[in-house]
Design an enzyme around this catalytic site. Structure first.
Site, mmCIF file in Angstrom:
data_model
loop_
_atom_site.group_PDB
_atom_site.id
_atom_site.type_symbol
_atom_site.label_atom_id
_atom_site.label_comp_id
_atom_site.label_asym_id
_atom_site.label_seq_id
_atom_site.Cartn_x
_atom_site.Cartn_y
_atom_site.Cartn_z
ATOM 1 N N LYS A 13 -18.204 -1.134 14.257
ATOM 2 C CA LYS A 13 -17.626 0.125 13.751
ATOM 3 C C LYS A 13 -17.376 0.046 12.249
ATOM 4 O O LYS A 13 -17.747 0.936 11.519
ATOM 5 C CB LYS A 13 -16.264 0.394 14.407
ATOM 6 C CG LYS A 13 -16.287 0.917 15.791
ATOM 7 C CD LYS A 13 -14.909 1.435 16.199
ATOM 8 C CE LYS A 13 -13.735 0.514 15.981
ATOM 9 N NZ LYS A 13 -13.668 -0.707 16.735
ATOM 10 N N ARG A 87 -6.824 5.470 19.921
ATOM 11 C CA ARG A 87 -7.174 4.489 20.947
ATOM 12 C C ARG A 87 -6.595 4.860 22.300
ATOM 13 O O ARG A 87 -6.928 4.232 23.294
ATOM 14 C CB ARG A 87 -6.612 3.120 20.556
ATOM 15 C CG ARG A 87 -7.550 2.233 19.747
ATOM 16 C CD ARG A 87 -6.748 1.027 19.341
ATOM 17 N NE ARG A 87 -7.457 -0.187 19.135
ATOM 18 C CZ ARG A 87 -7.956 -0.604 17.982
ATOM 19 N NH1 ARG A 87 -7.918 0.168 16.930
ATOM 20 N NH2 ARG A 87 -8.500 -1.796 17.884
ATOM 21 N N ARG A 126 -17.496 -13.789 13.182
ATOM 22 C CA ARG A 126 -17.195 -12.852 12.088
ATOM 23 C C ARG A 126 -16.262 -13.517 11.070
ATOM 24 O O ARG A 126 -15.269 -14.138 11.434
ATOM 25 C CB ARG A 126 -16.523 -11.605 12.680
ATOM 26 C CG ARG A 126 -16.051 -10.622 11.629
ATOM 27 C CD ARG A 126 -15.909 -9.235 12.172
ATOM 28 N NE ARG A 126 -14.882 -9.090 13.206
ATOM 29 C CZ ARG A 126 -14.625 -7.934 13.801
ATOM 30 N NH1 ARG A 126 -15.300 -6.861 13.486
ATOM 31 N NH2 ARG A 126 -13.692 -7.870 14.726
ATOM 32 N N ARG A 152 -10.266 -13.706 11.300
ATOM 33 C CA ARG A 152 -9.104 -12.979 11.817
ATOM 34 C C ARG A 152 -8.507 -13.699 13.017
ATOM 35 O O ARG A 152 -9.221 -14.140 13.899
ATOM 36 C CB ARG A 152 -9.526 -11.553 12.220
ATOM 37 C CG ARG A 152 -9.652 -10.632 11.049
ATOM 38 C CD ARG A 152 -10.292 -9.331 11.430
ATOM 39 N NE ARG A 152 -9.697 -8.711 12.614
ATOM 40 C CZ ARG A 152 -10.038 -7.508 13.055
ATOM 41 N NH1 ARG A 152 -10.955 -6.801 12.412
ATOM 42 N NH2 ARG A 152 -9.483 -7.003 14.134
ATOM 43 N N ARG A 163 -8.756 -8.163 23.840
ATOM 44 C CA ARG A 163 -8.920 -6.895 23.112
ATOM 45 C C ARG A 163 -9.982 -6.026 23.785
ATOM 46 O O ARG A 163 -9.854 -4.810 23.823
ATOM 47 C CB ARG A 163 -9.286 -7.166 21.650
ATOM 48 C CG ARG A 163 -8.107 -7.749 20.867
ATOM 49 C CD ARG A 163 -8.523 -8.279 19.516
ATOM 50 N NE ARG A 163 -9.040 -7.254 18.639
ATOM 51 C CZ ARG A 163 -9.947 -7.487 17.680
ATOM 52 N NH1 ARG A 163 -10.436 -8.689 17.499
ATOM 53 N NH2 ARG A 163 -10.350 -6.499 16.914
HETATM 54 P P1 AMP Z 1 -8.829 -3.175 14.726
HETATM 55 O O1 AMP Z 1 -9.098 -3.744 13.374
HETATM 56 O O2 AMP Z 1 -9.141 -1.697 14.812
HETATM 57 O O3 AMP Z 1 -9.482 -3.959 15.835
HETATM 58 O O4 AMP Z 1 -7.243 -3.263 14.962
HETATM 59 C C1 AMP Z 1 -6.584 -4.492 14.956
HETATM 60 C C2 AMP Z 1 -5.288 -4.397 15.733
HETATM 61 O O5 AMP Z 1 -4.425 -3.426 15.130
HETATM 62 C C3 AMP Z 1 -5.424 -3.944 17.178
HETATM 63 O O6 AMP Z 1 -5.755 -5.008 18.059
HETATM 64 C C4 AMP Z 1 -4.026 -3.371 17.449
HETATM 65 O O7 AMP Z 1 -3.083 -4.408 17.611
HETATM 66 C C5 AMP Z 1 -3.704 -2.696 16.121
HETATM 67 N N1 AMP Z 1 -4.191 -1.295 16.102
HETATM 68 C C6 AMP Z 1 -5.158 -0.764 15.300
HETATM 69 N N2 AMP Z 1 -5.358 0.528 15.545
HETATM 70 C C7 AMP Z 1 -4.522 0.857 16.553
HETATM 71 C C8 AMP Z 1 -4.265 2.057 17.294
HETATM 72 N N3 AMP Z 1 -4.942 3.174 17.045
HETATM 73 N N4 AMP Z 1 -3.332 2.017 18.270
HETATM 74 C C9 AMP Z 1 -2.624 0.912 18.536
HETATM 75 N N5 AMP Z 1 -2.837 -0.286 17.911
HETATM 76 C C10 AMP Z 1 -3.765 -0.314 16.916
#
Ligand code: AMP
Length: 207
Positions: A13, A87, A126, A152, A163
């Protein structure tokens, strides 16, 4: 254009979002990036840091507030791409309300499809260059020798699997939500970055 990008962790993404945003001159709005920045600056409460590190979600109201503020900034007036938000269905409903109040709406929700085993492989290889934010894959898109690489915390295998499970549980409701509203377009996310970009751009042209 107002675009939502949905896809499991490691689906590509972020990579595709950067390309689409630069072509369409719209900002990429990533709740994950915003939360990581808040965490790095010591602005995120410890319980939320722990949830993120374990691959869980932070509460809806936290991300809804972030998105409300970020999308009202000037550079988002003519469009934006949301990466990692919404989400959950309550987040999607809050987004619809927010846009409705502003007299605007989403144009499309793009969902990138990638099988779980490939997601795990992508995430564990990554790496991000701390200085530039550029994302690399140790096997398929190796970083330059002077990159300052970061892995990360939530890209470790067990956390990635968690996740992916969290994502599957959440999208089982989110994708039908957008399909019912005629906004959902699914794109095959397997292939090279260029191949996937072609598919994504072709999907956007039909909107
Ligand atoms: P990402 O980089 O989008 O994978 O987000 C990393 C982490 O941030 C996720 O595993 C969640 O802990 C938190 N996070 C990001 N976006 C959201 C969202 N829309 N709702 C809830 N938690 C989020």
């Amino acid at each position: 254009m107002r675009i939502v990008f949905v896809g499991p962790p490691g689906a590509g993404k972020g990579t595709q979002a950067k390309i689409i945003c630069s072509k369409n001159h719209i900002p990429q709005v990533s709740t994950g990036d915003m939360l990581r920045a808040a965490k790095a600056n010591g602005l995120l409460p410890a319980d939320l840091v722990a949830r993120m590190d374990q691959g869980g979600l932070v509460p809806d109201e936290v991300v809804i507030d972030l998105i409300g503020r970020r999308t009202s900034e000037e550079d988002a007036a003519n469009g934006f791409l949301l990466d990692g938000f919404p989400r959950t269905v309550p987040q999607a409903e809050a987004l619809s309300e927010l846009l409705e109040k502003r007299g605007t709406k989403l144009d499309v929700v793009l969902a990138l499809d990638v099988p779980e085993e490939l997601l795990v492989e992508r995430a564990i290889f990554r790496r991000t260059d701390k200085r530039t934010g550029q994302v690399y894959h140790l096997k398929y898109n190796p970083p330059p020798s002077d990159a300052e690489l970061e892995h990360r915390k939530d890209d470790q295998e067990d956390v990635v699997r968690n996740r992916v499970r969290v994502y599957q549980a959440m999208t089982s409701a989110l994708l039908p939500f957008y399909a019912e509203r005629g906004l959902l377009v699914q794109v095959d996310g397997v292939g090279s970055v260029d191949e996937v970009t072609h598919r994504v751009l072709a999907a956007l042209e039909k909107v």
